[in-house]
Design an enzyme around this catalytic site. Structure first.
Site, PDB file in Angstrom:
ATOM      1  CE1 TYR A   1      36.342   4.337 -29.748  1.00  0.00           C
ATOM      2  CE2 TYR A   1      36.503   2.022 -29.184  1.00  0.00           C
ATOM      3  CZ  TYR A   1      35.924   3.039 -29.924  1.00  0.00           C
ATOM      4  OH  TYR A   1      34.940   2.760 -30.836  1.00  0.00           O
TER       5      TYR A   1
ATOM      6  N   GLY B   1      30.434 -12.152 -30.562  1.00  0.00           N
ATOM      7  CA  GLY B   1      29.800 -10.848 -30.625  1.00  0.00           C
ATOM      8  C   GLY B   1      28.496 -10.820 -31.388  1.00  0.00           C
TER       9      GLY B   1
END
Length: 370
Positions: A186, A322
């Protein structure tokens, strides 16, 4: 074997009950059209409040920071109010929660940002990268990202201010702190990595220049809310969303040393986690530990034994789990007692409302046979 995961730890002024982190995971359930957190998300995070630390899904700092349909923001009053529901629910269960601040840069499409062209460090389109857009159904439609435009100096100043304001908004919404998303391809990652940054000004070229944007964003955020409430996530060896660095060991050891100078409260390393992915070299982990003296978090393909070993070896202070947190809201209890870990349903990760978000049960002991 897992005792190391259940030792309390100080995180700035906070004392955490255990060393298990729920890391950021995009779930795309924000209310429309405001991209606001909602009661459903409050229930989801509160169910998982037994984590030592929760880091929210990536939360865009501006309309231009949005990469995917239905992700939440933290730049409007409606969004701040939505997140207040989440933080209240987590705190009511005794949890600690940081907001992950997110700008996707080039990993977007005009359909997600009001028809505008995405922005990035350089005008380089990410290859073989898709994002999902709202196609009018509950099923996301996937489209190729487009070529971004190179950010001007005014763009850079504006985005730094958006990060600063988003951090203030997060504190207003009741968060205990923020995590700066500088990983996974990103915007900040697009400045750091050599192959996605071809600028010729003070934000490109040599390593010091490529780290400048990260440096200035962290400076703005720590000045706004205090370094003891700021963490940063990096992904040194991943090539997600098309970002590649020619010398990641050197680059990210330098990034860790830079962040250490800011006295941020933690550094969160996302390891490569796909099947057959290479292990992060031990020598690199040792170099990161030497470069960064704060709390060090790792996430990626950890089970309870591997996690406890990393802490016992002094390589990590906390470990993120996660996907197991998706389908095991009571994950710390399951780890502590050796209960089975339930698998998640991949088809319900994104969108779809309550299904696959809040309908995974806590573990129930089988009834004793008579």
């Amino acid at each position: 074997m897992t005792d190391a995961l259940f030792q309390p730890i100080k995180l700035g002024k906070l004392t955490l009950n255990n060393r298990i982190v729920m890391p950021p995971m995009t779930r795309s359930r924000a209310s429309q059209p405001d991209d606001a957190a909602n009661d459903l998300m409050a229930t989801y995070y509160a169910q998982r409040a037994s984590a030592g630390l929760i880091v929210t899904e990536g939360t865009q700092i501006s309309p231009m920071g949005k990469g995917y349909a239905w992700t939440p923001g933290i730049y409007s009053e409606a969004q701040i109010a939505g997140w207040q529901k989440v933080t209240d629910a987590v705190h009511a269960k005794g949890g600690t929660i940081f907001a992950q601040l997110w700008h996707v840069g080039r990993v977007s499409h005009p359909d997600n940002i009001g028809g505008k062209q995405p922005i990035s460090s350089s005008a380089i389109q990410a290859e073989n990268v898709k994002v999902f857009v709202d196609n009018g159904t509950d099923e996301p439609g996937f489209v190729d990202v487009v070529e971004p435009r190179e950010m001007t100096h005014d763009d850079i100043k504006q985005v730094i201010e958006q990060y600063r304001q988003a951090a203030l908004n997060a504190i207003e919404a009741g968060f205990d702190g923020i995590e700066l998303h500088a990983a996974n391809g990103y915007l900040i990652n697009q400045f750091i990595d050599s192959e996605s940054n071809k600028r010729t000004d003070e934000y490109g070229g040599c390593l010091e220049n490529r780290l400048r944007f990260l440096d200035e964003v962290v400076s703005a955020i720590t000045d706004a809310i205090g370094a003891d409430r700021v963490g940063v996530r990096l992904a040194p060896l991943t090539t997600l969303n098309g970002t590649v660095d020619s010398d990641p060991i050197t680059t990210y050891t330098a990034a860790a040393a830079l962040l250490n100078k800011h006295n941020i409260v933690y550094l969160h390393i996302a390891e490569v986690d796909w099947d057959d992915a290479p292990e992060t070299p031990l020598s690199f982990k040792q170099a990161l530990r030497e470069a960064f003296t704060g709390t060090l978090i790792y996430a990626g393909r950890y089970n309870s034994e591997k996690a406890a070993a990393a802490i016992n070896q002094g390589l990590a202070d906390m470990i993120g789990f996660g996907r197991p947190f998706v389908s095991n809201p009571d994950l710390p209890a399951r780890i502590k007692h050796g209960y089975p870990i339930a698998p998640h349903v991949p088809e319900t990760l994104f969108g779809r409302g309550a299904q696959g978000l809040i309908d995974y049960p806590s573990y129930q002991m089988p009834e004793q046979a008579e």
